[in-house]
Design a protein around this motif. Structure first.
Motif, PDB file in Angstrom:
ATOM      1  N   MET A 135     -18.126 -43.791 -18.058  1.00 56.83           N
ATOM      2  CA  MET A 135     -18.080 -45.331 -17.716  1.00 56.83           C
ATOM      3  C   MET A 135     -18.754 -45.889 -17.717  1.00 56.83           C
ATOM      4  SD  MET A 135     -18.211 -46.683 -13.350  1.00 56.83           S
ATOM      5  CE  MET A 135     -16.599 -45.232 -12.739  1.00 56.83           C
ATOM      6  N   LEU A 136     -18.611 -47.017 -18.476  1.00 59.08           N
ATOM      7  CA  LEU A 136     -19.534 -48.316 -19.391  1.00 59.08           C
ATOM      8  C   LEU A 136     -19.933 -48.773 -17.837  1.00 59.08           C
ATOM      9  CD1 LEU A 136     -21.844 -49.290 -21.271  1.00 59.08           C
ATOM     10  CD2 LEU A 136     -19.575 -50.228 -22.437  1.00 59.08           C
ATOM     11  N   LYS A 137     -20.885 -48.975 -16.877  1.00 62.24           N
ATOM     12  CA  LYS A 137     -20.984 -50.298 -16.446  1.00 62.24           C
ATOM     13  C   LYS A 137     -21.902 -51.779 -17.057  1.00 62.24           C
ATOM     14  CE  LYS A 137     -21.355 -46.926 -11.831  1.00 62.24           C
ATOM     15  NZ  LYS A 137     -21.909 -46.971 -11.042  1.00 62.24           N
ATOM     16  N   VAL A 138     -20.718 -52.422 -16.659  1.00 61.71           N
ATOM     17  CA  VAL A 138     -21.744 -53.996 -17.090  1.00 61.71           C
ATOM     18  C   VAL A 138     -22.544 -54.729 -15.993  1.00 61.71           C
ATOM     19  CG1 VAL A 138     -21.572 -55.448 -17.884  1.00 61.71           C
ATOM     20  CG2 VAL A 138     -20.187 -53.798 -18.334  1.00 61.71           C
ATOM     21  N   ARG A 139     -23.395 -54.996 -16.213  1.00 62.65           N
ATOM     22  CA  ARG A 139     -24.384 -55.062 -14.514  1.00 62.65           C
ATOM     23  C   ARG A 139     -25.284 -56.304 -15.095  1.00 62.65           C
ATOM     24  NH1 ARG A 139     -20.323 -52.503 -12.917  1.00 62.65           N
ATOM     25  NH2 ARG A 139     -20.722 -51.369 -11.083  1.00 62.65           N
TER      26      ARG A 139
END
Length: 271
Positions: A135-139
């Motif tokens: 999963m790539l979490k963009v924050r």
């Protein structure tokens, strides 16, 4: 002295350009494993990106091992962590400052997922996440917790735009003193905490398994494999497609990753 541990890089070494293991290479590594030789996958990927290929080699369980995140983490194939070298929130802020030196993306890799504060993502960053089933979490920056810890950093750019090369040429000297930094592709620079490397992780594993360093054979092709090739005691096999720095440090140059280079070297020296 007989080889008791074989460490194999994944991309460009074990895997072909189509991201597969050639049948003859798989069979040869399985024969080595059946003879009691430890086959250890050593990768810049997290364990999630290693396990599908370990399964193809019939490697599993807490008595089999992987070097992941370029050596920042040493795990058994049941998921247990034997060694874990992390960076913290101060390092996170340092990475964002380094990012300003070029037009690149930066992402932070943990044993659970990848994180980034960038919203326009390079293809290379998306590939890294997809190939490792992460999963790539963009924050937003302010959403990153102050107790944030991570194992590896990747700076990436779009293909052929030269921004990773620009970053590589402008990284300050102090960054190389503080971190282990390698350019693994023309579109990717990888960074770990100082001392976190495949070579050091393999020395740690060999020591835990009571295996002499002279009984370790390594295979690699790119910049993140150099630490394995700097150990004078390891038996060092460079792939035919390896960068010149790897070939210069190798004991032997085998065929490339698309022509069973690993299998040919093992049949010559081990089996």
């Amino acid at each position: 002295m007989a080889i008791k541990l074989i460490a194999v890089d994944l991309d460009g070494t074990l895997l072909t350009r189509s991201n597969t293991i050639l049948p003859e290479t798989a069979r040869t590594l399985q024969v080595a494993s059946s003879q009691g030789i430890k086959v250890v996958l050593a990768s810049g990927r997290p364990l999630s990106g290693v396990m599908p290929f370990a399964s193809q080699l019939n490697l599993s369980g807490k008595d089999q091992y992987a070097v992941v995140f370029n050596g920042a983490v040493l795990q058994n194939l049941a998921g247990g962590i034997l060694m874990n070298q992390e960076m913290d929130y101060q390092d996170f802020n340092t990475m964002l400052r380094l990012q300003r030196l070029a037009r690149v993306n930066v992402h932070f890799e943990t044993t659970e997922c990848f994180w980034t504060c960038d919203h326009d993502l390079s293809v290379q960053m998306q590939i890294n996440a997809a190939l490792t089933d992460n999963m790539l979490k963009v924050r937003h920056r302010e959403e990153i917790p102050k107790d944030f810890k991570f194992n590896k950093v990747g700076f990436t750019c779009q293909k052929d735009d030269g921004q990773v090369e620009k970053l590589w040429n402008t990284l300050p000297y102090w960054a190389f003193d503080k971190y282990d930094i390698v350019k693994s592709l023309d579109t990717c620079i990888e960074l770990n905490t100082k001392g976190a490397s495949k070579g050091n992780a393999l020395m740690e594993l060999a020591d835990r398994l009571k295996i002499e360093q002279t009984q370790v054979m390594v295979f690699g092709d790119q910049g993140n494999d150099i630490s394995m090739f700097e150990n004078p005691n390891f038996k060092k096999m460079a792939m035919g497609n390896a960068i010149s720095n790897i070939k210069e440090k190798a004991d032997y140059i085998t065929d490339d990753n698309n022509h069973n280079g690993i299998a040919k070297a093992l049949k010559k020296f081990v089996l």
